[in-house]
Design an enzyme around this catalytic site. Structure first.
Site, short mmCIF file in Angstrom:
data_model
loop_
_atom_site.label_atom_id
_atom_site.label_comp_id
_atom_site.label_asym_id
_atom_site.label_seq_id
_atom_site.Cartn_x
_atom_site.Cartn_y
_atom_site.Cartn_z
N ASP A 306 -37.84 30.95 -8.46
CA ASP A 306 -37.64 29.63 -9.46
C ASP A 306 -36.07 29.34 -9.31
O ASP A 306 -35.27 28.85 -10.21
CB ASP A 306 -37.84 29.99 -10.66
N HIS A 310 -28.12 23.62 -10.12
CA HIS A 310 -27.58 22.46 -10.76
C HIS A 310 -25.98 22.57 -10.53
O HIS A 310 -25.41 23.87 -10.26
CB HIS A 310 -27.69 22.93 -12.34
N PHE A 324 -31.52 23.45 -17.90
CA PHE A 324 -32.34 24.88 -17.74
C PHE A 324 -32.37 25.32 -16.20
O PHE A 324 -32.48 24.26 -15.32
CB PHE A 324 -33.75 24.81 -18.10
ZN LIG Z 1 -41.20 26.06 -14.27
#
Ligand SMILES: [Zn+2]
Length: 429
Positions: A306, A310, A324
């Site tokens: 994942d 950012h 997130f």
């Molecule tokens: Zn996700």
């Protein structure tokens, strides 16, 4: 393309049950032979003495951010980070700007990856148009153009009827739906696991049950219509139990877990480190232990990063406002090796399996093995190599990770994609 002979490495190839010292000969971009005492006078030799030779890692879950957020990551930088982490194939999530939800998007990605990607990129397309959760995309057309899976990742498919139809249609084409399980109504504006730490810090919590209800719903839907649901980034004990039970009942459910959920808990947020703000959130120690147990017993099939880049500007905001996500490609193996293998909770071959042939099988990719004739995607790892995760060494365009400043052990030293050396001794070749 010249031949390459990888000499004297310890080869672990779970698909072929190889776990021994072997040589690997690469010719014409493919595995030509795996054996002992191989010679090839014309070949470039890589001395792998003291090193491990694995099939290239396969990551089911990567955000390359292109098109639209090239300030966070690009296909070029994201796949360089992948190569440095030993990943030779990645599945790119479609929550870009615009969303990859139609032919033009897939076509763009394919030409951009042909131009810029250092590793294999397999696109996932959105389940719903614009990931708005309302109208299903043209699955057949998107598959024909190269989509290997469907997902509204970043968002949950909140409408149960849409999810039912997504599972029905994808079953006809035999591709999985990659499922981000967070009930938006239960998540609301939560920013951290609802528990002890959220109470201490006075931050709005995201309850474990926000994941559980969607995992339960989608296993029930997959059982009802026969599709393949793949649960992304599992974070709670109850999810593991539901998936275990679903598998026992014969439901086509697979699941992934991230290195950060395996290694960290809600405690990582105690310092208000926004790099530890991820979705789903880092949970309790009890949840973390259940993830490790689920991975060990096969309930959780694969490890996926994942990788979610950012910028500093975004992550420098206060905890409630920051986005997130954490990056993960470049140190996923080191984190998992340290957490699982170095602690004797899992053997090395099982870890390699969960980062190679299993994730490849979930996406129906002919990857993740060192079988003769297979694409020569290979990762050569030094289990003793230590690195301190720092801005100076990361190849990703973003540095948002709670592992910044931490020293980890076990890193790739060479990565080959399609028989070509793309990463060697800390540098892109
Ligand atoms: Zn996700």
């Amino acid at each position: 393309m010249g031949a390459i002979l990888i000499k004297n490495g310890h080869v672990i190839d779970p698909a072929n049950r190889v776990d021994a010292r072997r040589d690997v000969l690469v010719e014409g971009g493919r595995i030509a032979a795996v054996g002992t005492g191989l010679s090839a006078p014309e070949a470039q030799v890589i001395d792998a003495s003291g090193l491990y030779v694995f099939p290239g890692f396969v990551d089911l879950h990567v955000h390359l951010r292109e098109p639209g957020r090239e300030d966070e990551e690009t296909i070029r930088t994201g796949t360089r980070a992948a190569a440095a982490g030993g990943f030779t194939s990645v599945c790119a999530m479609p929550n870009t700007t615009p969303v990859i939800d139609r032919a033009t998007g897939i076509n763009y990605l394919r030409s951009a990856t042909q131009r810029d990607a250092l590793v294999n990129v397999f696109p996932a397309a959105a389940v719903t148009v614009g990931q708005q959760g309302k109208e299903i995309t043209e699955f057949g057309d998107l598959i024909r153009r190269g989509a290997v899976a469907f997902t509204d990742d970043g968002h949950c498919v909140a409408d149960s009827e849409i999810m039912r139809r997504a599972l029905e249609y994808t079953a006809m084409f035999d591709v999985p739906v990659l499922d981000h399980c967070e009930d938006p109504m239960l998540k609301r504006d939560g920013v951290i696991h609802e528990g002890r730490v959220s109470m201490m810090l006075g931050l709005r919590g995201i309850p474990a049950v926000s994941e559980t209800v969607i995992v339960a719903r989608d296993i029930a839907l997959a059982e009802y219509v026969g599709g393949h649901v793949h649960i992304q980034h599992v974070s709670t004990r109850r999810s593991v139990e539901l998936i275990r039970e679903g598998k026992r009942r014969g439901v086509r459910v697979t699941a992934e877990v991230t290195p950060h959920h395996l290694a960290l808990t809600e405690e990582a947020c105690l310092t208000f480190d926004t790099n530890a703000k991820v979705a789903p959130p880092l949970r309790s120690e009890d949840d973390r232990q259940s993830l490790i147990e689920g991975l060990r017993d096969g309930t959780l099939d694969a490890i996926a990063t994942d990788h979610a880049p950012h910028t500093d500007i975004e992550k420098d905001m206060v905890f409630t406002e920051a986005p997130f996500g954490t990056i993960g490609l470049e140190f996923a193996f080191a984190v998992c090796h340290g957490e699982l293998v170095a602690t004797d909770r899992m053997d090395l071959a099982t870890l390699v399996e969960k980062m190679t042939v299993v994730p490849a099988a979930i996406l129906r990719l002919n990857k993740g093995t060192l079988s003769v004739g297979a694409d020569a995607d290979i990762t050569i790892v030094d289990l003793g190599l230590e690195k301190t995760i720092s801005r100076g060494t990361l190849l990703s365009k973003s540095y948002n990770t709670p592992f910044l400043g931490k020293t980890l052990r076990g890193f790739p030293v060479h990565t080959l994609v399609g028989g070509r050396l793309v990463y060697s001794n800390g540098k892109i070749v």
